[in-house]
Motif scaffolding. Structure first.
Motif, PDB file in Angstrom:
ATOM      1  N   THR A 192      -0.783  11.699  -1.197  1.00 15.21           N
ATOM      2  CA  THR A 192      -1.677  10.605  -1.207  1.00 15.21           C
ATOM      3  C   THR A 192      -2.037  10.021   0.222  1.00 15.21           C
ATOM      4  O   THR A 192      -1.230  10.171   1.088  1.00 15.21           O
ATOM      5  CB  THR A 192      -1.257   9.546  -2.166  1.00 15.21           C
ATOM      6  N   ARG A 193      -3.165   9.212   0.119  1.00 18.44           N
ATOM      7  CA  ARG A 193      -3.470   8.840   1.538  1.00 18.44           C
ATOM      8  C   ARG A 193      -3.820   7.321   1.458  1.00 18.44           C
ATOM      9  O   ARG A 193      -4.120   6.953   0.203  1.00 18.44           O
ATOM     10  CB  ARG A 193      -4.794   9.421   2.096  1.00 18.44           C
ATOM     11  N   PHE A 194      -3.400   6.660   2.205  1.00 19.74           N
ATOM     12  CA  PHE A 194      -4.006   5.216   2.210  1.00 19.74           C
ATOM     13  C   PHE A 194      -4.485   4.629   3.719  1.00 19.74           C
ATOM     14  O   PHE A 194      -3.815   5.247   4.916  1.00 19.74           O
ATOM     15  CB  PHE A 194      -2.947   4.100   1.781  1.00 19.74           C
TER      16      PHE A 194
ATOM     17  N   GLN B 272       0.839  -1.091   0.147  1.00 25.48           N
ATOM     18  CA  GLN B 272       0.038   0.061   0.085  1.00 25.48           C
ATOM     19  C   GLN B 272       0.795   1.222  -0.022  1.00 25.48           C
ATOM     20  O   GLN B 272       0.580   2.298  -0.645  1.00 25.48           O
ATOM     21  CB  GLN B 272      -0.885   0.185   1.154  1.00 25.48           C
TER      22      GLN B 272
ATOM     23  N   SER C 240       1.094   4.111  -2.813  1.00 26.27           N
ATOM     24  CA  SER C 240       0.708   5.581  -2.595  1.00 26.27           C
ATOM     25  C   SER C 240       1.739   6.375  -2.990  1.00 26.27           C
ATOM     26  O   SER C 240       1.755   7.563  -3.488  1.00 26.27           O
ATOM     27  CB  SER C 240       0.570   5.610  -0.887  1.00 26.27           C
TER      28      SER C 240
END
Length: 180
Positions: A56-58, A41, A45
């Motif tokens: 960016t977000r995760f 992830q 990202s």
């Protein structure tokens, strides 16, 4: 956001220190798979952030068992990667124990709470909900003991009983006589 932890390895060490990677969350093999998913992830990202030129977000989710494996605590870590500063930050933690939820918004002043602290806070709410009928009964008994006027009194046969108006229609003195 936690400025001290800017790389993924530092965040993994932080999660380990706070007890989110302990045996009550997953076995060692499962933790390895979860860390691999976290790495994937982060890599995705990282690539998206550098291509788009913006942060960016995760989200990484993990669940752990407490109270002799009776309670399942769900934790969702919200991460943000900023390509300008090349920093990974943990922005928030969302937790859930049965129907009880609690968010933790993290910044420089507030540190990530330990897994046991998170469980303890949610377990208090769970205990209050489960024992609420008992607390109400105890409160009523306390009020009764505190004020003797609240005690139950058997009906006094000398007092006139309350008669509901709808019951009067059946009383012989109140029947209307219909003339033909």
């Amino acid at each position: 956001m936690l400025a001290d932890h800017t790389t993924l390895d530092q965040h993994i060490a932080l999660l380990q220190d706070k007890g989110y990677l302990e045996a009550n969350f997953k076995t060692a093999t499962q933790v390895g798979y979860w860390l691999k998913e976290l790495q994937e992830q982060f890599d995705q990202s990282y690539q998206q952030a550098h291509l788009a030129g913006e942060a960016t977000r995760f989200i990484a989710t993990i669940s752990g068992r407490f109270n002799a494996d009776l309670d399942l605590l769900h934790c969702s870590f919200r991460y943000r990667y900023d390509p300008q500063s090349d920093a990974l930050s943990l922005t928030s933690l969302y937790t859930k124990l049965y129907q009880f939820k609690r968010p933790y918004y993290l910044d420089k002043q507030m540190d990530l709470p330990s897994a046991q602290d998170v469980y303890d806070r949610l377990a208090v709410a769970l205990a209050k909900k489960e024992h609420e009928p008992l607390f109400c009964q105890l409160r009523q008994e306390f009020q009764r003991e505190k004020d003797p006027a609240n005690d139950y009194h058997p009906p006094n046969p000398r007092e006139r009983p309350f008669i509901h108006p709808l019951d009067l229609r059946d009383a012989p003195a109140f029947r209307l006589k219909i003339r033909r």
